[in-house]
Design a protein around this motif. Structure first.
Motif, mmCIF file in Angstrom:
data_model
loop_
_atom_site.group_PDB
_atom_site.id
_atom_site.type_symbol
_atom_site.label_atom_id
_atom_site.label_comp_id
_atom_site.label_asym_id
_atom_site.label_seq_id
_atom_site.Cartn_x
_atom_site.Cartn_y
_atom_site.Cartn_z
ATOM 1 N N GLY A 37 0.770 -1.243 0.000
ATOM 2 C CA GLY A 37 0.000 0.000 0.000
ATOM 3 C C GLY A 37 0.790 1.275 0.000
ATOM 4 O O GLY A 37 0.245 2.333 0.362
ATOM 5 N N ALA A 38 2.064 1.233 -0.391
ATOM 6 C CA ALA A 38 2.833 2.481 -0.452
ATOM 7 C C ALA A 38 2.282 3.392 -1.541
ATOM 8 O O ALA A 38 2.032 2.947 -2.660
ATOM 9 N N PHE A 166 14.209 -0.689 -0.404
ATOM 10 C CA PHE A 166 15.062 -1.851 -0.689
ATOM 11 C C PHE A 166 15.271 -2.713 0.560
ATOM 12 O O PHE A 166 15.566 -3.901 0.451
ATOM 13 N N ASP A 167 15.098 -2.118 1.744
ATOM 14 C CA ASP A 167 15.249 -2.847 3.003
ATOM 15 C C ASP A 167 13.908 -3.106 3.677
ATOM 16 O O ASP A 167 13.853 -3.382 4.883
ATOM 17 N N TYR A 168 12.824 -3.020 2.926
ATOM 18 C CA TYR A 168 11.493 -3.126 3.527
ATOM 19 C C TYR A 168 11.188 -4.557 3.968
ATOM 20 O O TYR A 168 11.500 -5.524 3.263
ATOM 21 N N GLU A 169 10.562 -4.651 5.140
ATOM 22 C CA GLU A 169 10.040 -5.910 5.652
ATOM 23 C C GLU A 169 8.661 -5.639 6.220
ATOM 24 O O GLU A 169 8.453 -4.636 6.907
ATOM 25 N N ARG A 170 7.743 -6.531 5.954
ATOM 26 C CA ARG A 170 6.379 -6.344 6.446
ATOM 27 C C ARG A 170 6.346 -6.449 7.964
ATOM 28 O O ARG A 170 6.861 -7.410 8.554
ATOM 29 N N ASP A 181 0.249 -2.628 9.613
ATOM 30 C CA ASP A 181 0.216 -1.212 9.241
ATOM 31 C C ASP A 181 0.791 -1.014 7.840
ATOM 32 O O ASP A 181 1.685 -1.742 7.406
ATOM 33 N N PRO A 182 0.276 -0.025 7.107
ATOM 34 C CA PRO A 182 0.838 0.256 5.766
ATOM 35 C C PRO A 182 2.269 0.722 5.875
ATOM 36 O O PRO A 182 2.702 1.235 6.918
ATOM 37 N N PRO A 183 3.050 0.553 4.816
ATOM 38 C CA PRO A 183 4.470 0.936 4.875
ATOM 39 C C PRO A 183 4.643 2.439 5.042
ATOM 40 O O PRO A 183 3.833 3.240 4.571
ATOM 41 N N VAL A 184 5.721 2.791 5.714
ATOM 42 C CA VAL A 184 6.048 4.194 5.948
ATOM 43 C C VAL A 184 6.807 4.727 4.742
ATOM 44 O O VAL A 184 7.709 4.073 4.212
ATOM 45 N N ILE A 185 6.446 5.919 4.286
ATOM 46 C CA ILE A 185 7.114 6.560 3.159
ATOM 47 C C ILE A 185 8.265 7.404 3.693
ATOM 48 O O ILE A 185 8.068 8.253 4.568
#
Length: 384
Positions: A37-38, A166-170, A181-185
């Motif tokens: 959901g970004a 590039f380092d995103y983890e749910r 929660d939706p990803p932080v921008i």
């Protein structure tokens, strides 16, 4: 909550130049970041019904990695030898054709993510929005592309946020929630996000109207027509998407699309179509054409000189203050007057010499050229 049915089109050459090899190595991470959901409305998750990547032949070594992530890969090598030598490809035109084709052939899609920072895709964004699609693009914070797409697209992924993904983890889901929660921008590198110049003009105009009192119906329609013309000046002679016009008109006090707080919607008009026709009567340069599907096509005819980007040159904005006239330093007549002599002097200074060029010039034509009689006398004297 139902997921957004989205299409992802990646201009690999463009994004790879801005991010590097990490884009390929962390492909599942930033794809999950988008899917969670970004840059979507209310953090709504996405379901990619189609994923496509476009590159030059030199990047075909990454085909297996993108195939494993569910992408369709397209080799967009150039045909002209000069373009091949410079490393260019035909990805832009292929992406454009695929975007328009998918908009007509794929039913039920809600959004299209065009992952590129190339400003040439602005007309593509506008055409997709005309069909009611939500469009998300990319932009660099360090050049005008982010601000440009902020004015046209529904969402803009700046390169800093993409690199952070590039380092995103749910995040783990809480026991009392249906989803995480939706990803932080990631924030922009600038201290403050740039605001749209058009909306700044709208806010300034609204402040002026408030200072003069609550705007009446006539003032509201006049202000709305000026806002639509300013919006159309960005892409003159091109159709304006309905949602973009509504977003711009939200700066007008009293504008709303639904009845509430005892205020009639659409500035007292029946619906969006009726409001646009009213604005066309206020300003004939706003052309409103009803189409076969009962929708309206809005085009602003911007007259006058234009720059390279199609915007008006040397024409002041109707929403802004009138241009200031350059002040001419008119010398005082007293300073132009000749100094009066005082006791043989001029205010304590020696009088300036007045050079009269008439002394060096002949008084008349006879002085300038000898007469014929004098010429004959001189010739006879020379013969003697």
């Amino acid at each position: 909550m139902a997921r957004l049915k989205s299409v992802l089109l990646v201009d690999f050459d463009n994004i790879f130049a801005a991010t590097g090899m990490a884009m390929v190595d962390t492909l599942p991470n930033w794809l999950l970041w988008l899917a969670d959901g970004a840059l979507s409305e209310k953090g709504q998750r996405r379901k990619f019904v189609s994923k496509r990547v476009y590159w030059n032949s030199q990047y075909d070594v990454h085909r297996e990695a993108f195939k494993a992530a569910g992408f369709d890969t397209f080799d967009c090598r150039a045909h002209a030898k000069t373009k091949i030598a410079s490393g260019k490809s035909s990805a832009d035109i292929v992406i454009t054709m695929d975007a328009i084709e998918l908009r007509h052939t794929m039913r039920g899609i809600d959004e299209m993510v065009i992952l590129t920072t190339d400003s040439d895709f602005v007309p593509v964004v506008n055409r997709l929005q005309l069909a009611g699609l939500r469009v998300v693009t990319a932009g660099k914070e360090t050049d005008p592309t982010y601000q440009l797409y902020s004015e046209h697209a529904d969402g803009v992924i700046h390169i800093g946020a993409l690199k952070a993904a590039f380092d995103y983890e749910r995040a783990p889901r809480k026991w009392y929630r249906l989803r995480s929660d939706p990803p932080v921008i990631a924030p922009l590198r600038q201290q403050a996000e740039r605001r749209s110049p058009l909306m700044k003009k709208v806010r300034d105009a609204v402040r002026v109207e408030k200072a003069n009192g609550t705007p009446g119906a006539v003032q509201q329609i006049r202000l709305a027509a000026e806002i639509v013309m300013q919006l159309g000046a960005r892409t003159p002679d091109q159709p304006l998407p309905r949602n973009k016009v509504i977003r711009a008109l939200e700066g007008v006090e009293g504008f709303q699309t639904k009845y509430g707080n005892r205020i009639k919607p659409w500035l007292g008009q029946k619906n969006f179509k009726t409001l646009m026709r009213k604005l066309s009567q206020e300003n004939p340069d706003i052309e409103v054409t009803e189409l076969a599907d009962k929708t309206v096509r809005i085009v602003c005819r911007v007259r006058g000189p234009r720059g390279r980007r199609g915007r008006m040159v040397g024409v002041p904005s109707p929403l802004g203050p009138p241009p200031k006239k350059p002040s001419r330093n008119v010398p005082d007549e007293a300073s132009e007057a000749a100094p009066q002599p005082v006791d043989g002097k001029t205010n304590g200074k020696a009088p300036e010499k007045v050079i009269d060029g008439s002394a060096d010039k002949p008084a008349n034509k006879q002085d300038e050229k000898p007469s014929a009689a004098e010429t004959r006398v001189d010739a006879s004297a020379a013969a003697d």
